[in-house]
Design an enzyme around this catalytic site. Structure first.
Site, short mmCIF file in Angstrom:
data_model
loop_
_atom_site.label_atom_id
_atom_site.label_comp_id
_atom_site.label_asym_id
_atom_site.label_seq_id
_atom_site.Cartn_x
_atom_site.Cartn_y
_atom_site.Cartn_z
N ALA A 202 0.85 -1.20 0.00
CA ALA A 202 0.00 0.00 0.00
C ALA A 202 0.88 1.24 0.00
CB ALA A 202 -0.91 -0.02 1.22
N ASN A 203 0.27 2.40 0.14
CA ASN A 203 1.04 3.64 0.25
C ASN A 203 0.33 4.59 1.21
OD1 ASN A 203 -0.81 5.49 -1.28
ND2 ASN A 203 -0.42 3.98 -2.87
N ARG A 204 0.92 5.76 1.45
CA ARG A 204 0.44 6.64 2.52
C ARG A 204 -0.70 7.56 2.11
NH1 ARG A 204 3.96 5.80 6.47
NH2 ARG A 204 6.11 5.39 5.85
N SER A 205 -1.26 7.43 0.92
CA SER A 205 -2.33 8.35 0.52
C SER A 205 -3.50 8.26 1.50
CB SER A 205 -2.80 7.98 -0.89
OG SER A 205 -4.01 8.64 -1.17
N ALA A 268 -3.57 7.52 -5.50
CA ALA A 268 -2.17 7.09 -5.53
C ALA A 268 -2.19 5.60 -5.84
CB ALA A 268 -1.51 7.36 -4.18
#
Ligand code: CTP
Length: 391
Positions: A202-205, A268
């Site tokens: 995943a990512n921090r969006s 994102a």
């Protein structure tokens, strides 16, 4: 433009209902107020009458004699409960009808928007959580509550949404404004790409910017389909939310939402996904080296939609997250992906997950540098530009 029925219930925030009435009338709406017994402890009937220019109803039997609760319930285009106390929300959830406000809420066929205001502990109480869940399942729309300074020295969500935000939610539900009749698709949040049944990339969006854009477009009257990855931010009022997890699901959901007049790709999206996703959890094997995860390129949703031969939205807007040479990279990205505009942001600071954003709008005509602004303001400016471009 629209007939609003405004129910003011008991909360210290009830004074803000007066500001809401003023804003709604300035926007051209007629407001008929209903004041509950609790609400009357915080604002006067005279103040509400004066500012609304309408008769204020506060008694079931008096209203019955004059106009009838059924007529009162049927006439409005939208019923707004602001502030909505924990008690009134509980009555709505239970279907009680023991005063004028609750009776009208039970009898109305108009859409209902609630703007809760209460102590954070009351908002977090399982009873309120269950009531809100029941109301949401019946199609009641929600704006707020917000986190921030309260009358009591406690923090957490519970503060009434600000009157401009409530009005924006009203406009979104009424589909009034320069984008009325237009459909816009917005992507937001991160994507999750499964590694095995329990792990993902995943990512921090946070979804804040994309959700704010969806809300701002809806506030200008657009019908908005928001395709969102897993986020903690609430659904914007008056927006159709499609929840997905992976990039491939996001692409399918965007394609299913077409045709659209415009599309804004603020998500994102994970560029890569694990190639093989096993059906079992990957185990540590004692003595063996850790497994390697092979990656496959995900579809580029923005480029796919921007380069469609059929049903390409008239305006396709992408985002670019850059840490250096922000504008040249964004200009290059605009051409490479085939989109019309790129909103380029410098993510070298604390933009991801933060409340503010400094962006450059890159179009065929050139580059505009916008000042550092709250994400909601970036969203409003972008929505206004989109409305101008589609006009
Ligand atoms: N995007 C997308 N699908 C992907 C990847 C990105 O729709 N698989 C969209 C994003 O929503 C955003 C834009 O493309 O609108 C960003 O493009 P991307 O090439 O990912 O740019 P950056 O995130 O800025 O990364 P990089 O600089 O590595 O290219």
């Amino acid at each position: 433009m629209a007939n609003l029925l405004l129910i003011v219930s008991g909360s210290v925030a009830a004074y803000k209902a007066l500001e809401l009435v003023r804003l709604a009338r300035r926007a051209g709406h007629a407001v008929t107020p209903i004041l509950t017994a609790g609400g009357a402890r915080f604002v006067t009937k005279e103040a509400l009458a004066g500012i609304s220019g309408a008769r204020v109803h506060d008694d079931l039997w008096a209203a019955e004699a004059e106009i009838g609760h059924i007529r009162l319930a049927r006439a409005p285009d939208l019923v707004v409960v602001a502030p909505a106390s924990a008690d009134l929300l509980a009555k709505m959830a239970a279907g009680l009808a023991d005063d004028l406000a609750s009776t009208v809420l039970l009898a109305t066929r108009a859409p209902v928007l609630v703007a809760p205001a209460m102590n954070p502990a009351m908002w977090a109480h399982p009873a309120t959580v269950a009531n809100m869940k029941a109301l949401a399942s019946r199609g009641v729309h929600l704006v707020g509550p917000e986190e921030g300074a309260m009358a009591e020295p406690e923090s957490g969500p519970g503060r009434l949404a600000e009157p401009p935000a409530i009005l924006a939610a009203i406009e979104a539900l009424l589909h009034h404004g320069p984008l009325a009749g237009r459909h816009v698709v917005v992507t937001s949040g991160p994507t999750h790409e499964n590694i095995d049944p329990v792990r993902y990339i995943a990512n921090r969006s946070s979804g804040r910017q994309g959700h704010a854009i969806a809300a701002a477009l809806a506030a200008l009257g657009a019908r908005v389909t928001l395709v969102s990855g897993p986020v903690a931010v609430p659904d914007p009022a008056g927006v159709t939310v499609v929840r997905i997890e992976s990039a491939r699901q996001m692409l399918a959901a965007v394609e299913a939402a077409l045709p659209a007049d415009a599309a804004v790709f603020a998500a994102a999206v994970a560029d890569f996904r694990p190639t093989d996703v096993g059906s079992q959890k990957i185990k540590k094997v004692p003595g063996a080296p850790p497994p390697e995860i092979a990656l496959t390129l995900n579809p580029d949703i923005l480029a796919t939609i921007a380069q469609r031969q059929v049903q390409r939205p008239a305006l396709v807007v992408g985002f670019a997250a850059e840490t250096e040479s922000v504008v040249p990279h964004a200009q290059d990205k605009r051409l490479r992906k085939g989109c019309d505009w790129i909103v380029a942001n410098d993510v070298s600071g604390d933009v991801m997950g933060g409340a503010e954003n400094a962006v450059h709008l890159v179009t065929e005509a050139g580059v505009e540098d916008w000042p550092r602004l709250p994400k909601a303001e970036v969203a409003r400016r972008l929505a206004t530009r989109i409305a101008e471009s589609l006009a």
